[in-house]
Every structure is written in C-alpha cells, then in structure tokens.
Write a protein that holds these residues in place. Structure first.
Motif, mmCIF file in Angstrom:
data_model
loop_
_atom_site.group_PDB
_atom_site.id
_atom_site.type_symbol
_atom_site.label_atom_id
_atom_site.label_comp_id
_atom_site.label_asym_id
_atom_site.label_seq_id
_atom_site.Cartn_x
_atom_site.Cartn_y
_atom_site.Cartn_z
ATOM 1 N N UNK A 198 42.718 46.707 29.021
ATOM 2 C CA UNK A 198 42.219 47.715 28.075
ATOM 3 C C UNK A 198 41.870 49.009 28.809
ATOM 4 N N UNK A 199 41.269 48.896 29.973
ATOM 5 C CA UNK A 199 40.892 50.091 30.741
ATOM 6 C C UNK A 199 42.143 50.851 31.170
ATOM 7 N N UNK A 200 43.157 50.126 31.646
ATOM 8 C CA UNK A 200 44.410 50.751 32.044
ATOM 9 C C UNK A 200 45.059 51.457 30.867
ATOM 10 N N UNK A 201 44.962 50.839 29.695
ATOM 11 C CA UNK A 201 45.559 51.424 28.502
ATOM 12 C C UNK A 201 44.813 52.675 28.070
ATOM 13 N N UNK A 202 43.486 52.694 28.243
ATOM 14 C CA UNK A 202 42.733 53.910 27.909
ATOM 15 C C UNK A 202 43.280 55.090 28.697
ATOM 16 N N UNK A 203 43.549 54.864 29.987
ATOM 17 C CA UNK A 203 44.107 55.924 30.825
ATOM 18 C C UNK A 203 45.519 56.285 30.377
ATOM 19 N N UNK A 204 46.341 55.259 30.098
ATOM 20 C CA UNK A 204 47.722 55.510 29.659
ATOM 21 C C UNK A 204 47.750 56.291 28.351
ATOM 22 N N UNK A 207 43.433 53.516 49.274
ATOM 23 C CA UNK A 207 41.971 53.487 49.284
ATOM 24 C C UNK A 207 41.412 53.282 47.881
ATOM 25 N N UNK A 208 42.018 53.969 46.895
ATOM 26 C CA UNK A 208 41.555 53.835 45.510
ATOM 27 C C UNK A 208 41.797 52.417 44.988
ATOM 28 N N UNK A 209 42.948 51.852 45.331
ATOM 29 C CA UNK A 209 43.255 50.489 44.883
ATOM 30 C C UNK A 209 42.299 49.481 45.516
ATOM 31 N N UNK A 210 41.961 49.692 46.773
ATOM 32 C CA UNK A 210 41.017 48.790 47.435
ATOM 33 C C UNK A 210 39.631 48.882 46.799
ATOM 34 N N UNK A 211 39.211 50.111 46.434
ATOM 35 C CA UNK A 211 37.929 50.271 45.734
ATOM 36 C C UNK A 211 37.947 49.509 44.417
ATOM 37 N N UNK A 212 39.067 49.651 43.696
ATOM 38 C CA UNK A 212 39.189 48.951 42.421
ATOM 39 C C UNK A 212 39.194 47.441 42.624
ATOM 40 N N UNK A 213 39.891 46.996 43.661
ATOM 41 C CA UNK A 213 39.973 45.557 43.927
ATOM 42 C C UNK A 213 38.608 44.979 44.289
ATOM 43 N N UNK A 214 37.860 45.686 45.164
ATOM 44 C CA UNK A 214 36.534 45.197 45.559
ATOM 45 C C UNK A 214 35.612 45.078 44.350
ATOM 46 N N UNK A 247 43.556 56.236 40.136
ATOM 47 C CA UNK A 247 44.703 55.497 40.660
ATOM 48 C C UNK A 247 45.992 55.972 40.006
ATOM 49 N N UNK A 248 45.962 56.144 38.681
ATOM 50 C CA UNK A 248 47.171 56.558 37.964
ATOM 51 C C UNK A 248 47.609 57.969 38.355
ATOM 52 N N UNK A 249 46.648 58.860 38.561
ATOM 53 C CA UNK A 249 46.980 60.229 38.970
ATOM 54 C C UNK A 249 47.595 60.250 40.368
ATOM 55 N N UNK A 250 47.070 59.420 41.272
ATOM 56 C CA UNK A 250 47.640 59.341 42.613
ATOM 57 C C UNK A 250 49.047 58.756 42.573
ATOM 58 N N UNK A 251 49.262 57.783 41.700
ATOM 59 C CA UNK A 251 50.577 57.174 41.541
ATOM 60 C C UNK A 251 51.594 58.207 41.067
ATOM 61 N N UNK A 308 37.138 52.404 34.275
ATOM 62 C CA UNK A 308 37.920 53.451 33.606
ATOM 63 C C UNK A 308 38.081 54.659 34.516
ATOM 64 N N UNK A 309 37.004 55.034 35.178
ATOM 65 C CA UNK A 309 37.050 56.170 36.097
ATOM 66 C C UNK A 309 37.958 55.877 37.292
ATOM 67 N N UNK A 310 37.821 54.671 37.862
ATOM 68 C CA UNK A 310 38.636 54.300 39.025
ATOM 69 C C UNK A 310 40.114 54.262 38.648
ATOM 70 N N UNK A 311 40.418 53.691 37.499
ATOM 71 C CA UNK A 311 41.808 53.519 37.097
ATOM 72 C C UNK A 311 42.504 54.848 36.837
#
Length: 549
Positions: A302-308, A233-240, A190-194, A184-187
């Motif tokens: 669900x995590x992405x939706x929490x941010x949205x 960088x954030x996406x790679x952290x999320x992917x790992x 990512x959304x703010x950077x986007x 949730x924190x990572x996502x």
C-alpha cells in the motif's frame, strides 16, 4: 504530496474502469476462504469420528474431506488462470491510458520530466497500481473476510480461545499506523532515486558516441555508481526499519499463539474440549493470525502504491491539447502573424524571444528565415505548430476564404521536418508510412524522388531495409532526405523545414531545393536556415534579430 483521501479517490476512479478482474479475484478468494473453513470442519469431523467423540461414518467424513481438497486444487487453477490472463490486459490498458495522455498533452509544460523518469512511471508505477487494483485490494478484502469468519468459527467452538488468539490486534493497529507514516517517506525517496538511475542509463545509451568522443565513459560510470550508492543506502534504511517492525509484530503474534496454545492444551487436559476441537483450533489460529500477518505484508505494498499513484497523478495533471475535428484548409494555405510576443516563462519576467512581431507567409510563397543562433527562428516554427503558445498576439493559417487561429487542430495543415535525425527504428517503409499510413507504392516513390532519396531503391532490401534507432545504418544525409520524403507524403499545404538540409552536400542540396521549389506539390515553403544557398530559391526573406535586454 497528495493526501491519502485524494489518492484513494483517484484509485477508486481507476478501479471503476478496471473492476472486472478485481471482482473476479475477490470472488474466487472468498470462495477459497469458505473452502478452507469447510476443510477445518471436515478435519474436525474426521478426528472426532475416529476418536469416538462423534457417532458417524468415518468413510463419509473422509470423502467429504477429499472432495474439499479436490475443490481447492480446482479453485487454485482457476485463480492462476484469471490472474495471468486478465492481469496482462489490465496492465496494457492502464499503461496505454497514460501513454495516450502523455502523447496528447501539451508539448511544452511548465513542469517537465526526464524521459527516463517518465518510462519508470509508465512501467514500474503502472505495475504497482495494477497490482493494487487487481491483486492487493481483493487480497485485503479476502484477508478481512478470512479473519472474521475464522474468528466466528472459533467462537462457536470456544469463545475464550478466540479472544486470547486476537488479543494482539490492538498492538498491530497502533504499530501499522506508525509504520505507514515512516515507510511512505522512505519509499518515495527510493522511487525517485530509481528514476534518476534509469535516466542516467537511458541518456548514456542514447548518447554513447558523444560520451566516447568526450572521453566521459568512466566519469559517467562514476556518476552512476554515486546514484546507485544513494539508492543502496535508502534501500538498506528501508530494510532495517521493515525488519524491526516485522520482527516486533512477529514476536507479538508468536507470544499470542503460545498463550492460546497452552490455554487450549490445558482445557484439553481437563476434558473441557475434544481432541477434534483442539485440532480445529490449531488450524483456525493460523487462519486468524495468518491473515493479520498477511496484512502486515500488504502494508509495504500500500505504501509503495501511494508513491506510485502520486507519480502517475503528476503525469495526469499535464494539460491536454485541444481535441476535436481537424481544422483543415481546403486549398493552398498561408500563415499570418500579428503582434506576436513570446516568453518562455512570463511569470518570471524572462527575456522576450519575440516582441510585437508581425509577418505574412502568403499561400504558395517560399520564404527563408534567417537569424543568429538563439534569435527565435525555431521558436517561431514551434509557435506555428502550436507546440508553444503566444504570450500575446496571434498566428493564423488562411487561404482566400478560410482562416483559423493556430492550435493543435490546425497542425494538419503543416508538414514539418525538424533539425537533426528524426527517423524511428524499423524499416524505411514503416518510417515513410508514418507520413501517410494509406500511401501507395507510387506515392512513396514520388516523395522519395522529390527528396532526392531514391537511393533507397538501390539498397539491398529497398524500402524494407531496416534501420536502428535514430536511423542507425544510414548516413546523416540519407536519413535527412528520407525524413523530408516522409514529410512530403503528408497532405498539409505548408512545408516547414528547420535546418533540414544541414547534413547534405552542396550538389544534393541544390537538386533538392530545385525539386521542392519548382515541383508540382503546391506547398507553401518556409525554410529556417543558416545557409545562404537556400535564399536563391526563395521569393522572400525574413531576418530575425537577436533581442538584447
């Protein structure tokens, strides 16, 4: 950050308005589960009949199996049709709701967002919310139903196999909790950077000429690259993290499957179960562990939706303007200002732009407002339009027998021409009709003539001439005159012009001022200007001094 409970309640409220597709998707999903279990049963019956473990007709068992295959194909077609047809409607409806809320919210809010960020919320975040309401929630219900029914079916055949198969579930529950907290924190980052990237792109495209003349194109590209690097960088952290979590769960499920398979093979070799049961077991394992794996795939959603949801809830918190019937003067109106004080941030004890300011613009008068840059001229206009609100004092619109304190509902009494180019992409006719949608051809021609914009009829396509964003294809002076003509179509009796002749040559400005001040349109005129020529046509002048504190 909102709590999960707050977000869940907000989603529930959204779901109530758009539950039709969700219910249909859930219903068709449940039917699909029933058909899949029936297919397992029919497969077992065919195999047991072929091996002699069940006395019956192989042809009948085969027909049942074929019928279920046809039913599943038909159901798939129905699901695809429903998803595509109702999904677009739901997407449009929710997007329109937030767009409407945005347009009707207070113009100057304490918390402001970049237009690129707002567009990102209206597009990507709305899409995420629509997906969870119409796809993810129904899919989750179906997954748990499939898990429960498959487990029940397996218990009927062999309870020991069933419990071995679901032995990994406690590990899954513990890991999914840890996974959600981290993701949730990572996502959110990512959304703010986007959004930041979209803001750079949008602002740069809108101001391309400025970037060229300042020779800042390469620097802007570097700025974009830095932002993209942060997002990368954030996406790679999320992917790992996602790969690690999913790999761990997959190993656990594969281990559970291997143990259950070997246990089933042992019991088959001992003659404790039939080959048909073993075949059914193989299919049911996929229908038990498959849903659990599907849940792990739904968790990122669900995590992405929490941010949205958080980002859309922030937009929804912006206060709405007053709603109701317009408070319209039935005759030529004036404006009265009494003991007006205004600060942009009174809670921070910011500079007072205006203090104890009083003035009257009588009905039918023509006033020039003068003052240095930053003295508060444009601020005063925005206060009249109720785009800003006084810190103290009041502003009223009035005539001989009516008086209203200004608010969003009194805006109908004003005709406003802002600074700069305010045309929209489209035809000149479409721009003109924004002033009055029911205007006739004669109305449009009269307004264009008053605004010295009758050059429009000399253009190749006349009123149907297309212009791009910000009036592209027209000169600044032409676009400004069309904007004035559009404003004159409005029925408001108080005309506010904020540096509205700044792009005109002296001769055109003189003709325009003569027509506006000597015409029969019957409006109260208020000019905000730096140009002394305007004063010659006004019967009163207001000079606002720049306050120093």
């Amino acid at each position: 950050m909102y709590s999960v409970k707050q977000i869940s309640l907000w989603l529930l409220n959204c779901w109530k308005g758009y539950h039709k597709m969700s219910i249909i998707n859930t219903a068709t999903g449940l039917v699909s589960v029933v058909l899949s279990l029936a297919f397992v049963w029919a497969s077992k019956r065919v195999i047991d009949t072929a091996t002699g473990d069940y006395k019956g007709s192989l042809l009948t068992a085969g027909l049942w199996l074929g019928s279920l295959i046809v039913a599943e194909i038909i159901l798939f077609i129905i699901q695809r049709w429903v998803r595509n047809s109702l999904g677009v409607r739901t997407q449009n409806s929710i997007q329109q709701y937030f767009f409407r809320h945005l347009l009707h919210s207070e113009w100057h809010s304490k918390k402001t967002y970049h237009s690129g960020d707002i567009l990102n919320r209206l597009e990507r975040d709305v899409t995420d919310v629509v997906d969870i309401l119409t796809q993810t929630i129904p899919a989750t219900i179906v997954v748990f139903f499939q898990l429960g029914t498959a487990f029940w079916f397996l218990c009927l055949m062999d309870s020991s196999l069933a419990w071995v198969t679901v032995g990994i579930l406690p590990v899954f529950i513990i890991m999914s909790r840890l996974y959600m907290l981290k993701m949730r924190s990572i996502n959110k980052n990512v959304r703010e950077s986007d959004s930041a990237i979209q803001s750079i792109l949008q602002e740069s495209v809108q101001n391309r000429m400025v970037l060229k003349t300042l020779e800042q194109c390469d620097n802007t590209i570097v700025k974009l690259d830095k932002r993209q690097g942060i997002l990368r960088s954030q996406i790679m952290d999320r992917t790992r993290f996602s790969i690690f979590a999913n790999t761990t769960l997959s190993i656990g499920f594969s281990g559970g499957y291997f143990i259950a398979f070997m246990w089933g093979a042992y019991r088959l070799s001992e003659g404790e179960i039939t080959f048909g049961v073993m075949t059914a077991f193989m299919q049911l394992v996929a229908r038990i562990q498959g849903p659990v794996l599907n849940i792990t795939q739904l968790i990122p959603t669900f995590i992405s939706v929490l941010t949205a949801c958080e980002r859309l809830m922030e937009l929804e918190e912006q206060p709405l303007e007053a709603d109701g019937e317009p408070q319209k003067l039935d005759d030529k109106g004036g404006v009265k200002i009494e003991n007006l004080t205004f600060q942009y941030n009174p809670e921070e004890n910011s500079k007072k732009v205006l203090e104890n300011f009083s003035y009257s613009f009588p009905p039918g008068s023509c006033t020039a407002i003068l003052g240095e840059t930053g003295s508060g001229k444009t601020t005063l206009i925005r206060l009249m339009l109720a785009l800003l609100h006084p810190t103290s004092g009041r502003i009223t619109v009035y005539n001989d027998h009516q008086e209203f304190e200004v608010n969003a509902l009194t805006r109908c009494n004003f005709v406003y021409v802002p600074q700069g180019n305010s045309l929209f992409s489209g035809t000149i006719r479409e721009n003109m009709l924004m002033g009055r949608p029911d205007a006739t051809e004669d109305d449009i021609r009269t307004a264009l003539e008053y605004a010295c914009a009758d050059f429009v009829y000399k253009l190749k396509d006349g009123l149907d001439t297309r212009c791009s964003e910000k009036g592209g294809g027209l000169s600044e002076g032409q676009a400004q005159r069309i904007a004035i003509a559009r404003a004159l179509l409005r029925r408001g009796s108080i005309l506010l012009l904020d540096e509205a002749t700044s792009a005109l040559d002296l001769e055109t400005e003189k003709n325009l001022l003569q027509r506006l001040t000597q015409g029969e349109h019957g409006k109260t005129l208020i000019f905000v200007t730096h140009r002394l020529a305007v004063m010659e046509y006004c019967n009163q002048t207001l000079k606002i001094e720049n306050r120093k504190e």
